[in-house]
Design a protein around this motif. Structure first.
Motif, PDB file in Angstrom:
ATOM      1  N   VAL A  29       2.349  -0.882   4.626  1.00  0.00           N
ATOM      2  CA  VAL A  29       1.353  -1.902   4.298  1.00  0.00           C
ATOM      3  C   VAL A  29      -0.016  -1.558   4.879  1.00  0.00           C
ATOM      4  CG1 VAL A  29       3.034  -3.747   4.031  1.00  0.00           C
ATOM      5  CG2 VAL A  29       2.065  -3.305   6.279  1.00  0.00           C
ATOM      6  N   GLN A  30      -0.044  -0.713   5.881  1.00  0.00           N
ATOM      7  CA  GLN A  30      -1.317  -0.256   6.426  1.00  0.00           C
ATOM      8  C   GLN A  30      -1.079   1.054   7.172  1.00  0.00           C
ATOM      9  OE1 GLN A  30      -3.477  -3.262   8.542  1.00  0.00           O
ATOM     10  NE2 GLN A  30      -5.377  -2.114   8.581  1.00  0.00           N
ATOM     11  N   ILE A  31      -2.093   1.911   7.143  1.00  0.00           N
ATOM     12  CA  ILE A  31      -1.929   3.232   7.755  1.00  0.00           C
ATOM     13  C   ILE A  31      -3.305   3.730   8.186  1.00  0.00           C
ATOM     14  CG2 ILE A  31      -2.093   4.351   5.492  1.00  0.00           C
ATOM     15  CD1 ILE A  31      -0.159   6.496   6.526  1.00  0.00           C
ATOM     16  N   ASN A  32      -3.391   4.336   9.368  1.00  0.00           N
ATOM     17  CA  ASN A  32      -4.699   4.839   9.792  1.00  0.00           C
ATOM     18  C   ASN A  32      -4.912   6.275   9.327  1.00  0.00           C
ATOM     19  OD1 ASN A  32      -3.140   6.345  11.577  1.00  0.00           O
ATOM     20  ND2 ASN A  32      -4.262   5.737  13.402  1.00  0.00           N
ATOM     21  N   LYS A  33      -6.140   6.753   9.490  1.00  0.00           N
ATOM     22  CA  LYS A  33      -6.511   8.066   8.968  1.00  0.00           C
ATOM     23  C   LYS A  33      -5.724   9.189   9.628  1.00  0.00           C
ATOM     24  CE  LYS A  33     -11.203   6.639   7.720  1.00  0.00           C
ATOM     25  NZ  LYS A  33     -12.647   6.796   8.012  1.00  0.00           N
ATOM     26  N   LYS A  34      -5.428   9.014  10.924  1.00  0.00           N
ATOM     27  CA  LYS A  34      -4.676  10.051  11.630  1.00  0.00           C
ATOM     28  C   LYS A  34      -3.294  10.218  11.018  1.00  0.00           C
ATOM     29  CE  LYS A  34      -3.783  13.001  14.921  1.00  0.00           C
ATOM     30  NZ  LYS A  34      -4.439  14.334  14.942  1.00  0.00           N
ATOM     31  N   LEU A  66       0.711  13.051   7.669  1.00  0.00           N
ATOM     32  CA  LEU A  66       1.714  12.968   6.610  1.00  0.00           C
ATOM     33  C   LEU A  66       1.252  13.631   5.318  1.00  0.00           C
ATOM     34  CD1 LEU A  66       2.860  10.995   8.693  1.00  0.00           C
ATOM     35  CD2 LEU A  66       3.402   9.435   6.836  1.00  0.00           C
ATOM     36  N   GLY A  67      -0.014  14.046   5.282  1.00  0.00           N
ATOM     37  CA  GLY A  67      -0.513  14.704   4.087  1.00  0.00           C
ATOM     38  C   GLY A  67      -0.726  13.758   2.937  1.00  0.00           C
ATOM     39  N   LEU A  68      -1.057  12.488   3.249  1.00  0.00           N
ATOM     40  CA  LEU A  68      -1.293  11.500   2.196  1.00  0.00           C
ATOM     41  C   LEU A  68      -2.775  11.480   1.849  1.00  0.00           C
ATOM     42  CD1 LEU A  68       0.988   8.687   3.608  1.00  0.00           C
ATOM     43  CD2 LEU A  68       1.534  10.274   1.767  1.00  0.00           C
ATOM     44  N   ASP A  69      -3.180  10.514   1.037  1.00  0.00           N
ATOM     45  CA  ASP A  69      -4.564  10.374   0.596  1.00  0.00           C
ATOM     46  C   ASP A  69      -5.470  10.186   1.809  1.00  0.00           C
ATOM     47  OD1 ASP A  69      -6.963   9.800  -0.540  1.00  0.00           O
ATOM     48  OD2 ASP A  69      -6.340   7.902  -1.444  1.00  0.00           O
ATOM     49  N   GLN A  70      -6.399  11.091   2.011  1.00  0.00           N
ATOM     50  CA  GLN A  70      -7.271  11.029   3.178  1.00  0.00           C
ATOM     51  C   GLN A  70      -8.165   9.804   3.164  1.00  0.00           C
ATOM     52  OE1 GLN A  70      -7.220  13.223   5.900  1.00  0.00           O
ATOM     53  NE2 GLN A  70      -5.313  13.691   4.871  1.00  0.00           N
ATOM     54  N   ASN A  71      -8.411   9.232   1.999  1.00  0.00           N
ATOM     55  CA  ASN A  71      -9.272   8.056   1.916  1.00  0.00           C
ATOM     56  C   ASN A  71      -8.497   6.757   2.059  1.00  0.00           C
ATOM     57  OD1 ASN A  71     -11.645   9.571   1.412  1.00  0.00           O
ATOM     58  ND2 ASN A  71     -10.984   9.859  -0.711  1.00  0.00           N
ATOM     59  N   ALA A  72      -7.170   6.898   2.180  1.00  0.00           N
ATOM     60  CA  ALA A  72      -6.358   5.683   2.250  1.00  0.00           C
ATOM     61  C   ALA A  72      -6.555   4.994   3.578  1.00  0.00           C
ATOM     62  CB  ALA A  72      -4.886   6.039   2.065  1.00  0.00           C
ATOM     63  N   SER A  73      -6.698   3.693   3.528  1.00  0.00           N
ATOM     64  CA  SER A  73      -6.808   2.921   4.761  1.00  0.00           C
ATOM     65  C   SER A  73      -5.878   1.727   4.753  1.00  0.00           C
ATOM     66  CB  SER A  73      -8.253   2.444   4.969  1.00  0.00           C
ATOM     67  OG  SER A  73      -8.650   1.627   3.890  1.00  0.00           O
ATOM     68  N   SER A  74      -5.185   1.524   3.679  1.00  0.00           N
ATOM     69  CA  SER A  74      -4.249   0.410   3.618  1.00  0.00           C
ATOM     70  C   SER A  74      -3.164   0.738   2.625  1.00  0.00           C
ATOM     71  CB  SER A  74      -4.967  -0.879   3.199  1.00  0.00           C
ATOM     72  OG  SER A  74      -5.365  -0.773   1.852  1.00  0.00           O
ATOM     73  N   GLY A  75      -2.136  -0.121   2.631  1.00  0.00           N
ATOM     74  CA  GLY A  75      -1.020   0.102   1.728  1.00  0.00           C
ATOM     75  C   GLY A  75      -1.428   0.095   0.273  1.00  0.00           C
ATOM     76  N   ALA A  76      -2.515  -0.595  -0.040  1.00  0.00           N
ATOM     77  CA  ALA A  76      -2.923  -0.700  -1.433  1.00  0.00           C
ATOM     78  C   ALA A  76      -3.245   0.653  -2.036  1.00  0.00           C
ATOM     79  CB  ALA A  76      -4.141  -1.627  -1.546  1.00  0.00           C
ATOM     80  N   SER A  77      -3.758   1.582  -1.230  1.00  0.00           N
ATOM     81  CA  SER A  77      -4.118   2.890  -1.756  1.00  0.00           C
ATOM     82  C   SER A  77      -2.921   3.811  -1.867  1.00  0.00           C
ATOM     83  CB  SER A  77      -5.172   3.530  -0.858  1.00  0.00           C
ATOM     84  OG  SER A  77      -4.656   3.700   0.433  1.00  0.00           O
ATOM     85  N   LEU A  78      -1.781   3.334  -1.405  1.00  0.00           N
ATOM     86  CA  LEU A  78      -0.583   4.159  -1.444  1.00  0.00           C
ATOM     87  C   LEU A  78       0.428   3.614  -2.453  1.00  0.00           C
ATOM     88  CD1 LEU A  78      -0.157   4.622   2.409  1.00  0.00           C
ATOM     89  CD2 LEU A  78      -1.089   6.260   0.792  1.00  0.00           C
ATOM     90  N   MET A  79      -0.028   2.787  -3.352  1.00  0.00           N
ATOM     91  CA  MET A  79       0.884   2.177  -4.312  1.00  0.00           C
ATOM     92  C   MET A  79       1.388   3.197  -5.323  1.00  0.00           C
ATOM     93  SD  MET A  79       0.957  -0.901  -3.202  1.00  0.00           S
ATOM     94  CE  MET A  79       1.649  -1.887  -4.513  1.00  0.00           C
ATOM     95  N   ASN A  80       2.637   3.068  -5.644  1.00  0.00           N
ATOM     96  CA  ASN A  80       3.221   3.909  -6.682  1.00  0.00           C
ATOM     97  C   ASN A  80       2.736   3.387  -8.034  1.00  0.00           C
ATOM     98  OD1 ASN A  80       5.016   4.904  -8.692  1.00  0.00           O
ATOM     99  ND2 ASN A  80       6.503   5.395  -7.094  1.00  0.00           N
ATOM    100  N   PRO A  81       2.018   4.167  -8.818  1.00  0.00           N
ATOM    101  CA  PRO A  81       1.441   3.648 -10.063  1.00  0.00           C
ATOM    102  C   PRO A  81       2.496   3.272 -11.097  1.00  0.00           C
ATOM    103  CG  PRO A  81       1.151   6.024  -9.908  1.00  0.00           C
ATOM    104  CD  PRO A  81       1.674   5.578  -8.593  1.00  0.00           C
TER     105      PRO A  81
END
Length: 686
Positions: free
Chosen positions: A244-249, A254-269
């Motif tokens: 639901v939330q994740i920091n930049k570190k 984890l090699g995820l979206d570098q611009n992600a700052s919350s769970g919303a940016s990690l949603m499975n489309p």
């Protein structure tokens, strides 16, 4: 509509609209008091407008509006909504700030013209001080909703008008403005005030929602800042493991979206479900069950997947529990293995504190040792420090580390003689979870791992068991260690500084120390002289200890007497610097005068003889036959003692045909000590 009733006469309650918040008697009293204040302030009843002297400049008005937001934005919106209902019915609305300055007006053209002529326009002051009794002015004075009609107005030009005005407060009860609805007295109904009050309540409710949303936004900002300020990766999980939330570190690890700052940016489309932690890991851990049962773990190594690659991260899971006891998920802390070791070192205080400036003394013997130590610090070769107990071997080790290129890396100490044999391996090399009964969950790094990049100080290496010597030798040769219970090697880069008070040459001959390990750890040998061989250094150290200890014990003026200084010089110090420091601390504790006497030091009168016995008496007892002339020497005399020692070494050189190892063993001293004595007496081994 104009009335013929004389100015100043208050109409009966039945002839006017009465506030819904006060009864007729109180309403009449409020109007009378307002009229009295208006007359006292010199307001002219024939005044036709708010005086120009009370007008704000355009810049000041803009600032007032800015200071009143979001109230201004909400009230103008609400006024527009209300006007759509009242449009064409002869009404006009005005809103002021808490000081009575008009910020906005809206209404039918006929009444708006009346407003303009009376300066009831944005930027003008509309209070009792400016225009006498009026809706906005009375509300600001009394703090109530009120309807004022006809001659209740102080100025004659408003006698055909009715004002319905109400205060607007924020959630804390602070006045933030006033809303006034005006119309012809003949057209105004008592419910007009009700509409204004409802509008104010709606605005207050909206302000409350805005304030709550702002508070939530502020808390979220604080939380985000807190998450980003941590050097660890932080992942917030719900009760089923969705992120639901994740920091930049954490994103980077984890090699995820570098611009992600919350769970919303990690949603499975495809499924529109938050990315689940189980999809990122390969572990036997049942995340969903662990979160729902509110169980966590500490510093456990978890394998993560990134495409086709797998990589380990050290994780800690802290469950989150709601006030009603229900699970709300958890916080997963992730960090790289190296970072975890760095934090462990910082928490354990594995940093060297002492430098070469910390080594007190200027004797020739000490300066020679420091010279070699300085040279050792410039390189990366292993160092073996040899010296009696209490001579300051760790002090030298820390000084070498702090003068080396590894100075900003860990300095890790392990006393090889103080740890039971069965625990030494796990202390040195660490262990994995389940390696043995009682093993910590997630395992634990050993001293070799903790010292990676820095220095590992193996104190009392001469007391290390033989089986551990083999394992340490392998680790030093390969640059890799294996945790107990794990076959996976871990690369380490460190420098070894070892120390011992044991003659390792003799230990090698006895078979208690491996010769190959000796050569591995003794690229550079440094002999730290005993205190008895350092001359005036005793006094320098004694002064240093006194200056350090006496303020702590509340005796800042304490000094040594001359006899005490002589006793310090004459003492043998078999316990070396450690004994000297203990003697000084004892003296400071028990001394009842301002001057320390010899008895305060607690030195045994036999100390001098004891020390000299260490230098030669031990050797005498280990030699079966001594020349008659040597046995007859006067051992109380220092000159005679040295003569006796020289004669002994000469005799042993002949008996052992110059074999220095055998001679050192016979004398009970180390080879470096023997070399020093040969040089002292000008003797040649050949």
């Amino acid at each position: 509509m104009h009335s013929n009733q004389p100015h100043g006469t208050i109409p009966l309650a039945s002839e006017r609209f009465v506030s819904s918040q006060v009864n007729a008697r109180r309403h009449e009293q409020i109007i009378q008091e307002s009229h009295a204040r208006s007359r006292a302030m010199g307001i002219d009843p024939n005044q036709t407008a708010s005086p120009e002297k009370y007008k704000l400049s355009p810049e000041m008005l803009r600032q007032r509006i800015k200071d009143s937001q979001p109230f201004y934005d909400l009230v103008t919106t609400q006024m527009s909504t209300l006007y759509r209902i009242l449009k064409g019915s002869g009404f006009c609305m005005a809103v002021s700030d808490a000081d009575g300055y008009v910020l906005h007006t809206l209404g039918d053209a006929q009444l708006m013209e009346h407003y303009k002529m009376g300066n009831c326009m944005p930027g003008y002051l509309w209070t009792e001080e400016a225009v006498g009794t009026c809706g906005i002015g009375v509300v600001l004075k009394e703090g109530i909703s009120i309807q004022i009609s006809g001659k209740e107005m102080f100025c004659k030009r408003a006698h055909h008008i009715t004002n319905s005005a109400t205060p607007v407060h924020d959630n804390n009860g602070n006045l933030i403005g006033v809303i006034a609805l005006s119309g012809l007295a003949s057209a105004v109904h008592v419910h007009t005030l009700g509409m204004v009050i409802l509008t104010a309540k709606a605005i207050r409710s909206q302000i409350g929602e805005i304030e709550k949303a702002r508070e939530v936004a502020i808390r979220n900002t604080y939380m985000s800042a807190l998450m980003e300020s941590d050097q660890r990766g932080i992942i917030a999980l719900n009760e089923v493991g969705d992120i639901v939330q994740i920091n930049k570190k954490a994103n980077a690890l984890l090699g995820l979206d570098q611009n992600a700052s919350s769970g919303a940016s990690l949603m499975n489309p495809d499924s529109e479900i938050g990315l689940n932690i189980s999809a990122l890991t390969r572990t036997r851990t049942n995340w969903k069950q662990m979160l729902r049962t509110k169980r966590g773990f500490t510093e456990r190594e978890v394998t993560f997947v990134r495409g086709d690659s797998r990589f380990p991260l050290v994780c800690t899971l802290d469950p989150i529990t709601m006030p009603d006891g229900e699970s709300a998920g958890g916080i997963l802390l992730v960090m790289e293995h190296d970072r975890m070791l760095q934090l462990a070192n910082e928490m354990a205080g594995t940093q060297a504190r002492f430098t070469f400036d910390s080594i007190i003394g200027s004797s020739i013997a000490l300066e020679e040792a420091k010279k070699v130590a300085h040279a050792a610090a410039r390189g990366n070769a292993s160092v073996l420090l040899h010296g009696e107990t209490g001579t300051g071997k760790e002090l030298f080790a820390q000084a070498i580390h702090n003068a080396s290129p590894r100075r900003n890396k860990p300095f890790v100490v392990i006393n090889c003689g103080a740890i039971p044999n069965e625990l030494l391996e796990s202390e040195l090399f660490g262990y994995v979870e389940g390696a043995f009964t009682g093993a910590r969950k997630g395992g634990r790094p050993g001293k070799f791992e903790l010292a990676d990049g820095g220095t590992l100080f193996l104190d009392e290496i001469g007391d290390m068991p033989l089986d551990m010597q083999v394992k340490i030798l392998r680790a030093l040769q390969s640059g890799e260690v294996n945790r107990v219970g794990d076959m996976q090697p871990i690369k380490v880069d460190l420098r070894i500084i070892a120390a011992t008070n044991v003659d390792l040459d003799m230990a090698i001959e006895r078979g208690t120390f491996r010769e190959d390990l000796f050569y591995r750890v003794s690229t550079l040998n440094i002999t730290i002289p005993p205190l008895r061989d350092r001359g005036a250094d005793v006094l320098s150290l004694a002064e240093t200890f006194l200056h350090r200890i006496r303020p702590r014990l509340g005796k800042p003026e304490l000094e040594y007497s001359q006899p005490a200084l002589q006793a310090l010089v004459n003492a043998s110090w078999p316990g070396n610097i450690r004994q000297l420091e203990n003697a000084v601390e004892r003296a400071v504790n028990i001394c009842e005068q301002k001057v320390i006497q010899p008895d305060d030091l607690g030195l045994d009168h036999t100390d001098t003889r004891t020390a000299r016995n260490l230098a030669s008496g031990r050797a005498l007892s280990s030699v079966n036959e001594l020349p008659e002339e040597v046995r007859n020497l006067n051992t109380e005399s220092k000159a005679m003692l040295e003569e006796m020692e020289e004669a002994l070494i000469t005799r042993l050189l002949q008996e052992h045909h110059g074999n220095l190892s055998q001679i050192a063993r016979a004398m009970g001293v180390s080879r470096p000590t023997l070399y020093r004595k040969l040089k002292k007496y000008g003797l040649n081994a050949s």
